[in-house]
Design an enzyme around this catalytic site. Structure first.
Site, PDB file in Angstrom:
ATOM      1  N   SER A 187       4.031 -35.919  14.279  1.00 13.57           N
ATOM      2  CA  SER A 187       5.254 -36.113  13.502  1.00 13.57           C
ATOM      3  C   SER A 187       6.408 -35.256  13.998  1.00 13.57           C
ATOM      4  O   SER A 187       7.153 -34.654  13.209  1.00 13.57           O
ATOM      5  CB  SER A 187       4.996 -35.834  12.010  1.00 13.57           C
ATOM      6  OG  SER A 187       5.932 -36.500  11.203  1.00 13.57           O
TER       7      SER A 187
ATOM      8  N   SER B  70       8.402 -38.310   6.452  1.00 14.51           N
ATOM      9  CA  SER B  70       8.184 -38.761   7.828  1.00 14.51           C
ATOM     10  C   SER B  70       7.688 -40.187   7.951  1.00 14.51           C
ATOM     11  O   SER B  70       7.527 -40.684   9.074  1.00 14.51           O
ATOM     12  CB  SER B  70       7.201 -37.814   8.532  1.00 14.51           C
ATOM     13  OG  SER B  70       7.845 -36.605   8.858  1.00 14.51           O
TER      14      SER B  70
ATOM     15  N   LYS C 127       9.592 -42.463  10.190  1.00 12.34           N
ATOM     16  CA  LYS C 127       9.334 -42.602  11.625  1.00 12.34           C
ATOM     17  C   LYS C 127       8.667 -43.925  11.976  1.00 12.34           C
ATOM     18  O   LYS C 127       8.645 -44.318  13.151  1.00 12.34           O
ATOM     19  CB  LYS C 127       8.486 -41.427  12.117  1.00 12.34           C
ATOM     20  CG  LYS C 127       9.173 -40.069  12.010  1.00 12.34           C
ATOM     21  CD  LYS C 127       8.291 -38.963  12.573  1.00 12.34           C
ATOM     22  CE  LYS C 127       8.993 -37.612  12.573  1.00 12.34           C
ATOM     23  NZ  LYS C 127       9.004 -36.965  11.250  1.00 12.34           N
TER      24      LYS C 127
ATOM     25  N   LYS D  60      -0.155 -42.675   9.265  1.00 12.69           N
ATOM     26  CA  LYS D  60       1.079 -41.889   9.424  1.00 12.69           C
ATOM     27  C   LYS D  60       1.343 -41.199   8.101  1.00 12.69           C
ATOM     28  O   LYS D  60       1.426 -41.843   7.057  1.00 12.69           O
ATOM     29  CB  LYS D  60       2.268 -42.781   9.786  1.00 12.69           C
ATOM     30  CG  LYS D  60       3.571 -41.979   9.988  1.00 12.69           C
ATOM     31  CD  LYS D  60       3.486 -41.142  11.238  1.00 12.69           C
ATOM     32  CE  LYS D  60       4.598 -40.100  11.328  1.00 12.69           C
ATOM     33  NZ  LYS D  60       4.295 -38.890  10.526  1.00 12.69           N
TER      34      LYS D  60
END
Length: 427
Positions: A131, A68, A71, A244
């Site tokens: 997420s 992820s 992203k 993140k």
């Protein structure tokens, strides 16, 4: 809108150029890894986000699955698109199969449904805080016109940022096939993201209230599960600004985090960690080490000779000693070496007065420029002409004094002789 997009991209590019340029410069210290990572295959990249300087590097140029963390690029393209974040997007039917694939892969979602209308800012928050993979897909469709075209934009933007080991195949990172990057490339993407105030605010948010939509009648709250920003967690660090994370079976545990303390900011990328506990512990240890090991410290004082310049027309002094006109401090590691470059004349002729500015010195700490300072003298250097003139005047004065003394003696002796003759005549 196009001009705004170009401006945003240029701003982000300027802030990331230091990272790319510094990595290419020889002689800059990359410090020994202060911890033992959970495995030798982990990729770790810690950098000073203010200067782009590489601090720690382990496998940072090796391609790995990034889950992820993909992203980050999706968020960056949305923010750089110039689209109204408060504007609404309706989830199109064309994403039906995409949503099924996300569900089959057990991907995290915000529960979007085909035909649902949602604001872009809500998609961005859901994508970065929990997420949400479905939010990433809708953003991709909205910005790129299709998921496939958006992925092309992702790879093109990565190249613009100087990424050399990155290849995106989806907007969310849930599908591992060919979706790879490196820790060093992700640092460049993260630096571009961090330059955007909206991104930093959203990524640094622990919880967010999603409003009701046309298909969801009640608002609901989403919350981050990230321990680094959870004040009740043992891994909590007050200086962490945003995080993140990502996970797939192939990618392992991954993270990008930015931390700021006392005006200094560090970015950290870790790829391929085995467990969340190890991941958060490594983040804590590395950030703690960075803030403990680097500090503002004096580099140059005003009482130490920095360099000299050849002196002409002065037999007694071969060179002029030069000192910094003001002290210079810099932020760095205790082991960082201080070096200089000088802008000076080849020589200087006496007389040179005390406090004269003769040139400048540029101060570097471990190869990074800190600042420029004037170089001044601390004493007067007298020319041979002045010295010789002074000696000549003194000699002339001495000669005149001697002459005057001799004259006085002669006159005195002459007077005594006349008096003696007068006495003889009287007799």
């Amino acid at each position: 809108m196009f001009k705004n997009t170009i401006f945003r991209r240029m701003t982000a590019l300027v802030l990331t150029l230091a990272l790319a340029a510094t990595a290419a410069l020889p002689g800059l210290a990359v410090y020994p890894m202060p911890i033992q990572t959970a495995s030798e295959t982990e990729a770790v990249y810690l950098f000073n986000a203010d200067t782009g300087k590489t601090i720690l590097n382990q496998n940072a140029d090796q391609q790995q699955y990034v889950a992820s963390l993909t992203k980050l690029m999706t968020a960056l393209l949305l923010l750089e698109s110039g689209k109204d974040l408060n504007g609404e997007v309706t989830v199109p039917t064309v994403l039906t199969q995409e949503f099924r694939d996300i569900q089959n892969a057990n991907g995290t979602t915000m529960g979007l449904r085909i035909g649902e209308t949602v604001r872009r800012i809500d998609l961005l928050n859901a994508m970065l805080i929990v997420s949400a993979n479905d939010a990433a897909s809708v953003i991709a469709y909205d910005v790129g016109g299709s998921v496939l075209d958006f992925v092309k934009q992702m790879n093109a933007r990565a190249q613009e940022l100087g990424c050399t080991g990155t290849n995106f195949t989806c907007a969310h990172g849930l599908f591992d096939y060919g979706n790879v990057s490196t820790a060093q490339d992700l640092a460049k993407i993260a630096a571009a993201c961090a330059a955007n105030q909206t991104f930093a605010q959203v990524a640094g948010t622990a919880s967010y209230v999603l409003p009701a939509t046309n298909l969801r009648k009640a608002e609901h709250t989403i919350s981050s599960s990230n321990s680094l920003m959870n004040s009740e967690s043992a891994n909590y660090r007050e200086y962490v600004r945003w995080v993140k994370g990502g996970f797939t079976t192939l990618a392992g545990r991954c993270i990008v985090a930015f931390a700021e303390k006392d005006g200094h900011t560090y970015g950290l990328v870790i790829l391929g960690c085995d467990t969340l506990d190890h991941l958060f512990a490594e983040c804590d240890d590395l950030f703690d080490w960075a803030f403990a090991s680097f500090a503002d410290r004096p580099l140059v004082d005003t009482q130490t000779v920095l360099t000299t310049v050849d002196l002409t027309k002065c037999r007694t002094e071969p060179a002029v000693e030069l000192y910094a006109a003001a002290p210079v401090s810099g932020y760095g590691h205790a082991d960082d070496i201080v070096t200089y470059s000088f802008d000076l004349p080849e020589s200087i002729a006496a007389t040179v007065k005390s406090g004269s500015v003769v040139g400048t010195a540029t101060v570097y700490l471990d190869g990074d420029e800190v600042g420029t300072v004037d170089l001044v003298t601390h004493k007067e250097y007298v020319s041979d002409f002045r010295t010789d003139m002074k000696a000549t005047v003194l000699l002339l004065c001495a000669l005149l004094f001697i002459l005057a003394a001799l004259t006085a003696v002669t006159l005195a002796a002459g007077g005594s002789s006349l008096n003696l003759k007068k006495r003889r005549r009287r007799r």
